[in-house]
Structure formats: structure tokens, C-alpha cells
Design a protein around this motif. Sequence first.
Motif, short mmCIF file in Angstrom:
data_model
loop_
_atom_site.label_atom_id
_atom_site.label_comp_id
_atom_site.label_asym_id
_atom_site.label_seq_id
_atom_site.Cartn_x
_atom_site.Cartn_y
_atom_site.Cartn_z
N MET A 431 0.68 -1.17 -0.09
CA MET A 431 -0.22 -0.08 0.10
C MET A 431 0.97 1.11 0.05
O MET A 431 0.90 2.14 -1.02
N GLY A 483 -8.13 -4.20 -8.55
CA GLY A 483 -8.80 -4.19 -7.30
C GLY A 483 -8.95 -5.55 -6.73
O GLY A 483 -8.61 -5.73 -5.60
N VAL A 524 -3.01 0.90 -7.39
CA VAL A 524 -2.83 2.36 -7.11
C VAL A 524 -2.73 3.00 -8.60
O VAL A 524 -3.40 4.19 -8.77
N LEU A 546 -12.31 2.02 -4.12
CA LEU A 546 -11.64 2.27 -2.78
C LEU A 546 -12.49 1.85 -1.74
O LEU A 546 -11.93 1.18 -0.87
N THR A 549 -12.40 -1.76 -1.24
CA THR A 549 -11.20 -2.42 -0.86
C THR A 549 -10.89 -1.99 0.97
O THR A 549 -10.70 -2.86 1.47
N MET A 550 -11.38 -0.90 0.97
CA MET A 550 -11.23 -0.40 2.43
C MET A 550 -12.20 -1.29 3.31
O MET A 550 -11.67 -1.86 4.27
N HIS A 553 -10.52 -4.73 3.52
CA HIS A 553 -9.10 -4.80 4.28
C HIS A 553 -9.98 -5.11 5.85
O HIS A 553 -9.33 -5.67 6.66
N GLU A 599 -5.53 0.83 5.98
CA GLU A 599 -6.41 2.14 5.53
C GLU A 599 -6.09 3.51 5.42
O GLU A 599 -6.25 4.07 4.71
N THR A 602 -5.01 3.75 1.86
CA THR A 602 -6.62 3.81 0.90
C THR A 602 -7.03 5.54 1.41
O THR A 602 -7.25 6.08 0.21
N THR A 606 -7.63 7.98 -1.64
CA THR A 606 -9.19 8.73 -1.68
C THR A 606 -9.00 10.28 -1.72
O THR A 606 -9.49 10.74 -2.78
#
Length: 654
Positions: A431, A483, A524, A546, A549-550, A553, A599, A602, A606
Motif C-alpha cells: 500500500m 482491485g 494504485v 476504494l 477495498t477499505m 481490508h 486504511e 487508502t 481517496t
Amino acid sequence: MTQDKTTKTLKAIALIATGSLLSLVLALVLFGGAAPIPYSDPGGLVRWGTPFVKILMNLSMAITVGSLALSAFAGNEAERERLRPVAAWAASLWLLSASIYFVFTYLSASGSQISYGPEFSESLWLFATQIELGMLLAWNLLFAFILSLSVIAFRDRRMVAVNAAIAIAGLYPLAESGHASADAGHAIAVNSMLMHLVGISVWVGGLFALYAVFSSEKGRSQILASRYSTLALFAFILVAVSGVTAGYIRLYQPSDLLSGYGLLLIGKAVVLVLLGVYGAIHRRNLIAKISHGVVGFWTLAASELLFMGVAMGLATALARTAPPVSPNEFVPPTAAELLAGDPLPPELLPSSWFTVWDFDVLWATISILGILVYLYGVSVLRKRGDKWPVIRTASWIFGMVTLFYVTNGAPNAYQEYLFSVHMVGHMILTMMVPVLLVPGAPVTLLSRAQAPRTDGSFGLREWVLWAVHTPYAWFLSQPLFAGLNFALSLVMFYYTPLFRFSTESHLGHQWMIGHFLLTGYLFVQSLIGVDPQPHKPVFPVKLMLLIGTMAFHAFFGLGLMNEKGLLLADWFGSMGRTWGDDPLADQAIGGAFAWGVGELPTLAITLIVVYQWSKSDDRERKRLDRASDRSGNKDILDYNQMLEKLNQTPERRN
Ligand code: HEM
């Protein structure tokens, strides 16, 4: 093959063979690399035959890799075709010498005599399939076999690059075997050996091929020599850094430098410095004179081949010479040493994140070269008067520094022993590093800084632009796939045998670093990438990806936090650690890190997506305004007219 070219090839062979055989014999006689062994001595033929076959193997591997690398990065179609016989012959010689080396190594390891019965071939097969050293040499043999066919069978540009990659991959088993397999600090021993073998092969093999094929010409040989010189510069750096590292981890006190092993190392270092001076002279003033018929470059190159042979001979003897004995040689290994090959690091304290380091020469070199090459690209643009946003350079450098930290700092030192730190390292790798590297726009910088080739050959610029426009890149960079690949890789990794593969094997660990760096980068890049890409998802889709994905996670992290069983219990549960949380509690902390550390980047992405969205809206509005101005605001007039008309319709009037 012309008369002249045959002479040059034979001369190149004679030079490198003389240098290597002389130094090999001298080093074996002086330092006992072929001396009788007290127990189960395989006999003189095998003791002396093995290093001679190995020098042939080292040289043929180097020439195979070097001629293919020169083909792939320097030659146009005609030159690739002229280099192909060199690669084909070298690959066949590699196959032959690797087969003999395999049998000789078996005889040395087993102390048995050669025989022609079925038992002998059965035990050879056992050696190739059950014994780690035998398996590694069998892999090397298999790569040589594939190459000796594919170099002859395929000639198009992409296949030359594929063959070069296969040849380099064929070096890996040798990096894992030899002294590196027994070394404490197995990871650094294997990585330094791999860098060493790759660097030597491109450097020595490239010069051999360049000399054998092009030294009797003027025109193109200058271009080829300067392109080889760039490859040689990187190869030199690889050989120097990895050689010193490989030597350093095998010496325990200064007096070890006076051991046979130490003296051979010094000999090699002297030759390396000498070869470095050669390279500098070439680059500074000889290459430019080739097209004027000045033979200085080729004369110097001939003696350079001789010294490269000397270094190869010393190296082969070095690999047969017993390294100094480690002071801990006879100390019974701890549970952690039996599992991970290295002792437990000190207790993990808050300060440890800054004070405890576990150097990895491969990733350290990648991150440092990543910064230097990037800065070189920016300096080329600056010299031309072109601008390059400082924020991009800063982001890239910070990304490479973070990569250096996660692969050399506390995350690397503790990741084998503590699941929580393994997870922190994983999250930073997949990340944080990509979120910093992607805004650096490396592909754009490369395509602007490096001049395009016009002679039909492919340099780094052409290969990268080719790669990002292939159907594979199109598929891998598809935002939805990127993703899913990013999110599901977590589950696929921790809940399948891949976790054990990457924890217990060195190759597995290197694969893990590469895989997670790439999946993070692709994800990314698909969201905030500045570099050219085939897909342009609309901003709402990016935000939805996004959020997805959040959420993923969070679930993954929560799942781990509530996990009742310990993942890889026979590893993380058997380290014999007397400090810190118990393994299951530590695993739950890992889950929390997966959630927390995941996070933060992420959130950063965002914010960048929202910023890019507002910027693109601005641009769109300005574009519409400009278009309206150009049309004398016809659109506004039309709109007002429409409103006017609406206003005039009878219903509305009532
Ligand atoms: C600073 C200079 C150098 C140092 C300190 C160095 C050190 C080492 C070390 C420690 C090994 C592992 C040997 C073993 O298995 O124990 C090695 C292997 C090797 N080195 Fe170097 N090296 C240097 C320069 C070079 C140069 C200039 C060349 C050739 C041009 C070279 C060719 C090789 C080869 C071919 C091997 C593999 C030998 C084998 O496994 O058969 N090295 N080197």
C-alpha cells in the motif's frame, strides 16, 4: 561466419580461457581447493575435474546471458541474428558442462565411484529429486536444456528477451547452492550471489560477444560498444556491491583476510578495481574513437577479457576453497535458527523500529539505484530545459526510501518471527510504497528523458513502452481486475500454502515481495496513475473501488483478529521467543495492523482521487468556457433561448 569473425571469436576464447585456467590452477594449487578429502575422497579425477568443468560452466553461462542481454538491449535485427550463434553455442556448452558438473558433484557428495549399472542412475535420480543440492543443479541443467533449444528455435525480438530472462533465471539455483546454502544469513548470501552471477554474466558475457562478433567493424560497433558500456556500468555496480557483501558475510575477523579464502577475495577485488579502470577509460575516450578506426577500444577489450578470465578462475577456485570457520560453528542452534536460519532478533521495543536492521543487499541496491536512475532522468530533462514537477521526484524518492526501510529495517528483521510485523511489512509494501511511487510517473519520465531508438533496436525506453502496451498490461491494469487482484491476494496468500512457501523458502519470500509490490502498484496506478494507461475509469467508479477495498481490508483484519487458530503454528508458534505477546495474540495484533496500516494509504488515495476529480472538473469547465468563448458563447445563448421558449409555452403562461 567470415574468416575475420572466426579469428576474433577464437581470440576471445583464447584470452578468457588462458586467464581463467591459469588463475584457477594457481589458486587450486596454492589454496587446496582440489586437495584430497580425509573422508570418502571421490578421487583425483573428480577433485580436479569438478573445478575445471565448473569454470567452463561459469564461462558458458556468462556468455549465454551476456550475448542474449546484448541482443535484447543493443542490437537491431541483423545484429541479433549475428549474436544468435554465440548464444546457441554457449547454451549448448552450458548444457554439456552442467551435466558433467552434476555427475561430478554427486560423486563428491556421495563419495561413490562412477559405475554403469542401474543403481548408479537410480542414485543419480535420487540426488536430482530428493537432495537439495542435486535438485538445484538439476534445475540449472533444465534451464540450460530449454535454452539450448529455444535460442536456436526462436529468433524474434521478444523471444530473445524471453531467452535472456530464462538464462538469468537459470543462475538462481546456483546462487542457492554452494557456500551460500550453508551460510548463516542465508537470504543475504543467496541474494548477493544472484546479483553477483547476473552482474558477472552480463559484463563478461556481453564483452565476449561484443568482441567476438563486432570487433572487426567500425560503423555500428561504436553504437553497440556504447550501449554495452551502459549495461557494463550497472553490471560493475552489481558485481562490486554483491562481491563485497558475499565476501563480508564469510569473514568473521580481520585475520580471516589472510586465510586462503580471504586472499582469493583480495585477488578478486584487485582485478575488479582494474576492470573498473578499464571501463572508465573505455567510457571516457575510447568508445568515441571506434568509428575513426582507432583500435584502442578493441585492444583494451582484449586484455580486459584476459583479466575477466583471471577473475572467473579465482572465483571458481574460491567456491571450492573452505571459507573461514564461523565462531558460532559449534554452538547448538536455537529453535529460531533451525527454522529461519538466523537467531531471534532482540526484543521488539518501540525504539527497535529505528535501531534494528537486517540488511538485504538486493532490495537495498534496487531502492538506491531506483533513486539514482530517477534523478539522472530528471537531470537529463533539466539540462534540456524541460520542467519536471518536484513533487513527483520527492514522492518517488520517499517511495524508494520506504521500500529500503521495509526490506532492510525492522520489518525485515522481525517478519520471520512475528506475524504482526510480517503484516506491517506486507501493508507498507503493498500500500504505502506504491502510493508514493505511482505519483512519480516513472514511465513518463523514462519516455521523455531517453531518446527513442531509430535503428530498430530496443533500449529500456522501448521495452517499457512495449510492455505497458501489451494485452497482458491491458488486462492487469484493468481497475476492477487490479482491485480484485489486490484484495484477494491477501486471502490467497494467508489462507493457502503460499504463506508457508513464502515463509520457509527464500525464493518464496522474494516472490512475495515482488508480487505484493506489483499488485499494489497496479491497483494504485489504476486509481491515481499519472503514467499513460489504457483504462480511464470515471471518478465515481474509482471511489467505489476504494470503498470496496477499505471494507475488504476491514473484514480481513477483523477475521484475523478473531482467528482461533494460529496460522503456520509450527513456525510462528515454535520460535522459542521469550519476549512479547504470545503468538496468537501477536497474530491478532497483525489483524489489527492489516486493518489499520492498510486504511491509511487508502485514505491518502481517496484524497488524491477527490483532488484529481476536482481538478478534472476545473479543466472541463475551463475547456467548456474556452469553447463557449470561441463560439461567441453560442451555447449560453442557445440555452437562454431554450429557457425563453420554455417560458413562452401557453400552459406556463396560465
Ligand atoms: C570485490 C571483488 C569481488 C569479491 C569480493 C567477490 C566475492 C565473491 C564471493 C564471496 C563469491 C562466492 C564464492 C563461494 O561460493 O564461496 C564469489 C563468487 C563468484 N565470483 Fe566474485 N567477487 C568479486 C569480483 C568478481 C569478479 C570481478 C568476477 C568476474 C569477473 C567474479 C566472479 C565470480 C564468480 C563466477 C563466482 C561464482 C563462483 C562459483 O560458484 O563457481 N567475482 N565472488
